[in-house]
Enzyme design. Structure first.
Site, mmCIF file in Angstrom:
data_model
loop_
_atom_site.group_PDB
_atom_site.id
_atom_site.type_symbol
_atom_site.label_atom_id
_atom_site.label_comp_id
_atom_site.label_asym_id
_atom_site.label_seq_id
_atom_site.Cartn_x
_atom_site.Cartn_y
_atom_site.Cartn_z
ATOM 1 N N THR A 248 -20.835 -35.374 -49.278
ATOM 2 C CA THR A 248 -20.025 -34.225 -48.867
ATOM 3 C C THR A 248 -20.572 -32.957 -49.510
ATOM 4 O O THR A 248 -20.861 -32.932 -50.709
ATOM 5 C CB THR A 248 -18.563 -34.441 -49.316
ATOM 6 O OG1 THR A 248 -18.051 -35.550 -48.592
ATOM 7 C CG2 THR A 248 -17.716 -33.210 -49.055
ATOM 8 N N LYS B 155 -22.468 -24.012 -42.720
ATOM 9 C CA LYS B 155 -21.811 -24.361 -41.471
ATOM 10 C C LYS B 155 -21.313 -23.079 -40.822
ATOM 11 O O LYS B 155 -21.170 -22.068 -41.494
ATOM 12 C CB LYS B 155 -20.693 -25.360 -41.698
ATOM 13 C CG LYS B 155 -19.603 -24.956 -42.665
ATOM 14 C CD LYS B 155 -18.688 -26.150 -42.872
ATOM 15 C CE LYS B 155 -17.508 -25.835 -43.764
ATOM 16 N NZ LYS B 155 -17.838 -26.011 -45.189
ATOM 17 N N ASP C 286 -13.460 -17.907 -44.427
ATOM 18 C CA ASP C 286 -14.796 -17.313 -44.526
ATOM 19 C C ASP C 286 -15.662 -17.605 -43.306
ATOM 20 O O ASP C 286 -16.869 -17.342 -43.321
ATOM 21 C CB ASP C 286 -15.504 -17.774 -45.800
ATOM 22 C CG ASP C 286 -15.697 -19.281 -45.863
ATOM 23 O OD1 ASP C 286 -14.872 -20.004 -45.283
ATOM 24 O OD2 ASP C 286 -16.673 -19.735 -46.487
ATOM 25 N N ASP D 182 -11.864 -20.440 -40.157
ATOM 26 C CA ASP D 182 -11.147 -20.377 -41.434
ATOM 27 C C ASP D 182 -11.399 -19.062 -42.170
ATOM 28 O O ASP D 182 -11.952 -18.117 -41.608
ATOM 29 C CB ASP D 182 -11.555 -21.561 -42.315
ATOM 30 C CG ASP D 182 -12.975 -21.434 -42.821
ATOM 31 O OD1 ASP D 182 -13.798 -20.832 -42.114
ATOM 32 O OD2 ASP D 182 -13.257 -21.918 -43.933
ATOM 33 N N GLU E 60 -19.580 -32.084 -40.625
ATOM 34 C CA GLU E 60 -18.713 -32.800 -41.553
ATOM 35 C C GLU E 60 -17.316 -32.918 -40.975
ATOM 36 O O GLU E 60 -16.894 -32.096 -40.153
ATOM 37 C CB GLU E 60 -18.628 -32.035 -42.870
ATOM 38 C CG GLU E 60 -19.928 -31.948 -43.612
ATOM 39 C CD GLU E 60 -19.719 -31.311 -44.970
ATOM 40 O OE1 GLU E 60 -19.517 -32.054 -45.935
ATOM 41 O OE2 GLU E 60 -19.733 -30.078 -45.051
ATOM 42 N N ASP F 250 -16.702 -20.373 -41.750
ATOM 43 C CA ASP F 250 -17.670 -21.465 -41.586
ATOM 44 C C ASP F 250 -17.050 -22.707 -40.951
ATOM 45 O O ASP F 250 -17.766 -23.576 -40.477
ATOM 46 C CB ASP F 250 -18.398 -21.802 -42.904
ATOM 47 C CG ASP F 250 -17.471 -22.150 -44.046
ATOM 48 O OD1 ASP F 250 -16.238 -22.140 -43.837
ATOM 49 O OD2 ASP F 250 -17.973 -22.411 -45.154
ATOM 50 N N ARG F 251 -15.712 -22.809 -40.942
ATOM 51 C CA ARG F 251 -15.080 -23.987 -40.315
ATOM 52 C C ARG F 251 -14.688 -23.679 -38.877
ATOM 53 O O ARG F 251 -14.526 -22.514 -38.510
ATOM 54 C CB ARG F 251 -13.817 -24.379 -41.089
ATOM 55 C CG ARG F 251 -14.105 -24.814 -42.500
ATOM 56 C CD ARG F 251 -12.857 -25.333 -43.176
ATOM 57 N NE ARG F 251 -13.206 -25.861 -44.484
ATOM 58 C CZ ARG F 251 -12.559 -26.816 -45.121
ATOM 59 N NH1 ARG F 251 -11.479 -27.344 -44.590
ATOM 60 N NH2 ARG F 251 -12.955 -27.238 -46.296
ATOM 61 N N LYS G 21 -19.950 -18.097 -54.436
ATOM 62 C CA LYS G 21 -21.032 -19.064 -54.196
ATOM 63 C C LYS G 21 -22.345 -18.341 -54.444
ATOM 64 O O LYS G 21 -22.481 -17.154 -54.105
ATOM 65 C CB LYS G 21 -21.037 -19.522 -52.729
ATOM 66 C CG LYS G 21 -19.899 -20.433 -52.369
ATOM 67 C CD LYS G 21 -20.076 -20.979 -50.966
ATOM 68 C CE LYS G 21 -19.700 -19.971 -49.905
ATOM 69 N NZ LYS G 21 -19.632 -20.539 -48.559
ATOM 70 N N SER H 158 -12.963 -19.958 -49.240
ATOM 71 C CA SER H 158 -12.884 -20.631 -47.949
ATOM 72 C C SER H 158 -11.505 -20.500 -47.316
ATOM 73 O O SER H 158 -11.009 -19.397 -47.124
ATOM 74 C CB SER H 158 -13.292 -22.094 -48.113
ATOM 75 O OG SER H 158 -13.343 -22.729 -46.865
ATOM 76 N N HIS H 159 -10.878 -21.642 -47.031
ATOM 77 C CA HIS H 159 -9.609 -21.665 -46.321
ATOM 78 C C HIS H 159 -8.416 -21.587 -47.279
ATOM 79 O O HIS H 159 -7.269 -21.599 -46.835
ATOM 80 C CB HIS H 159 -9.517 -22.979 -45.554
ATOM 81 C CG HIS H 159 -9.781 -24.139 -46.466
ATOM 82 N ND1 HIS H 159 -11.052 -24.423 -46.920
ATOM 83 C CD2 HIS H 159 -8.962 -25.013 -47.061
ATOM 84 C CE1 HIS H 159 -10.996 -25.443 -47.753
ATOM 85 N NE2 HIS H 159 -9.737 -25.827 -47.858
#
Ligand code: G16
Length: 543
Positions: A344, A376, A279, A277, A363, A281-282, A126, A113-114
């Site tokens: 979460t 997301k 990957d 971010d 979220e 998704d944010r 994942k 991720s980030h």
């Protein structure tokens, strides 16, 4: 090509966290580490024999090595076809889309991720199931159990598969299909939004910027925002994915995207800005002079869902994770759709999305999304905002102020205490946990505690149970304090303190969040012993 069965010994730390298995690159590049985890997935989950799977990652350091290993292991484990993002690159939402688009059995998404990347950074994997969502805890628990017993993994010989060109090739008996995932993802976005309205908005004097933070969204953003919607080329910044993310921290918040935030909030040089971010998704949304808190962003998108073609007929429901601000609930109450509160972790939304109980979810951790994929989706959120601004013909600030005037404002902050020892974090958790039973009825800072508990969730679709999902102290609708340990770190412990206060009087709608929340933060410190047990005077990051 020869299949080898290679003897191995188990690692004892392959239990996945909030979103996949995340460790340092040093851990992941140990011999047998990735192989063991991947074999545990092949051994645990049925149906790989003859199946199609999706594979790709955010392009971070070690992505290329891991992809070749997984390809060789997939061929050895009887997989018929692997669909790979060109160059091995797939954003998390694009990977979820490919699994759905090709009705694949599952997918491996390589990302931390980030978290920073590079030889000294982090890596992750994942496992997403058919339908595109991350595997449920029951599946990952079984994978973990298998990983602790693993005696061997299977892999075939190969000199490496070329994955930089779109096309089809063979690896042993397996087909490797390299696809242009940006094109497929762009097609999906075109179905979700009113591209003509956005094109018109961008053709006017509306000034915007999107910061891809040298991570995976650059190619997707260029294709959609610049090539399709006509934004100027320089509107997409830091658009080339780099293995070390340019040495940065691709976490789209006010700290790590500070330059962009300064340009929009302080200098007011742009009408709209956003960032995504590592990957993809944010998302972070900024308007001239204004930061849109993720909980508000979710609430605004849900409140204006009828402006989005995909949800023009309304939405049956929406969901937020427990620590996310209750701004969404206020919209649901007025508009009459169902609101759900989940633990979460995006995986908890997936059953609700599959059952069509919800269409939109989000979220506090800068994640927003909808029913089009089961992760997301950063660019989706950016396009949703542009679509809403184009249809409503309002600035971000006007839209936010109108929203607060109608629904009230949920002032919100998350205080992260990073790099703690596990003992320090546990001391704070235990102090609050031990007090929960006696808090109800007490008054703090003039607010009466109406509920104090440890959040647990029963999934309404499959009745699966998730315990221990965060400690919460509620002061009716007026305020909440929540404390939980992060499940995404790779060393030590991170505590997250979430503060929320609701105000609805007109004069109270435009106050600085830190000022409004200061008294609640002091109460939280007293209830959790944060300063005493951590020795810290202030959080590491406030978002
Ligand atoms: C992941 C999960 C999110 C979660 C976030 C923070 O996001 O997908 O559902 O909200 O981590 O989790 P925690 O508070 O446990 O650190 P990402 O973007 O890191 O994959």
């Amino acid at each position: 090509m020869h299949t080898h069965t290679v003897a191995t010994t188990p690692f004892d730390d392959q239990r996945v966290g909030t979103a996949g298995l995340r460790k340092t690159v040093a851990v992941f590049s140990q011999p047998r580490y990735l192989e063991n985890f991947v074999q545990a997935v092949f051994d645990t989950v049925d149906g790989f024999d003859g199946a199609s799977i999706v594979l790709g990652g955010d392009g971070r350091y070690h992505n290329d090595v891991a992809i070749q290993t997984i390809l060789r292991m997939a061929a050895a484990n009887g997989v018929a076809k692997v669909i790979v993002g060109q160059g091995g690159i797939l954003s998390t939402p694009a990977a979820s889309h490919l699994i759905r688009h090709f009705d694949a059995h599952s997918g491996f998404v390589l990302s931390a991720s980030h978290n920073p990347a590079g030889p000294d950074g982090d890596f992750g994997i994942k496992f997403n199931i058919r339908g595109g969502g991350q595997a449920a805890s029951s599946v990952t628990d079984a994978i973990y159990a298998c990983s602790k017993q693993l005696a061997a993994y299977k892999i075939i010989d190969s000199d490496g598969v070329a994955i930089n060109q779109v096309g089809t090739q063979s690896l042993g008996n397996m087909t490797v299909e390299v696809v242009d995932s940006t094109a497929l993802y762009a097609d999906l976005m075109a179905q979700q939004f009113d591209f003509d309205a956005i094109r018109q908005l961008l053709a006017g004097d509306f000034k915007m910027a999107f910061d891809a933070m040298h991570a995976v969204t650059g190619p997707y953003a260029k294709r959609i925002l610049v090539d399709t919607l006509g934004a100027p080329r320089d509107a997409v910044r830091n658009a080339t994915p780099l293995p070390d993310f340019g040495g940065g921290h691709p976490d789209p918040n006010l700290l790590y995207a500070k330059d962009l935030a300064d340009e929009v909030i302080n200098a007011q040089a742009l009408d709209f800005a956003a960032a995504s971010d590592g990957d993809g998704d944010r998302n972070m949304i900024l308007g001239k002079g204004l930061f849109v808190s993720p909980g508000d962003s979710l609430a605004v998108i849900a409140a204006n869902a009828d402006a989005l073609p995909a949800y023009a007929d309304g939405i049956p429901g929406a969901a937020r994770s427990m620590p996310t601000s209750r701004a969404l609930d206020a919209v649901a109450a007025q508009q009459g759709f169902d609101a759900y509160e989940t633990p979460t972790g995006w995986k908890f939304f997936c059953n609700l999305l599959d059952a069509e109980r919800i269409s939109i979810c989000g979220e506090e951790s800068f994640g927003t999304g909808a029913a089009h994929v089961r992760e997301k989706d950063g660019l989706w959120a950016v396009l949703a905002w542009l679509n809403i601004l184009a249809v409503r013909q309002q600035s971000v600030a006007d839209l936010m102020h109108a929203h607060w005037a109608r629904y009230g404002r949920h002032y919100y902050q998350r205080h992260d205490y990073e790099g703690l020892t596990v003992d320090q974090a546990d001391a704070c958790m235990n102090k609050l946990r031990n007090a929960l039973g006696s808090l109800r009825g007490q008054t703090h800072a003039g607010l009466a505690v109406t509920a104090a508990d440890e959040f647990a969730y029963t999934d309404p679709i499959d009745q699966s149970r998730a315990e221990g999902q965060g400690l919460r102290v509620c002061f009716g609708d007026a305020a909440r304090i929540i404390l939980r340990k992060s499940g995404t770190g790779t060393s030590g412990a991170t505590l997250r303190l979430y503060l929320e206060t609701f105000r609805s009087d007109e004069w109270e709608l435009r106050l600085p969040p830190a000022e409004v929340l200061a008294e609640l933060a002091a109460v939280a410190d007293q209830l959790t012993g944060l300063r005493e047990h951590t020795g810290r005077d202030a959080p590491s990051v406030i978002t």
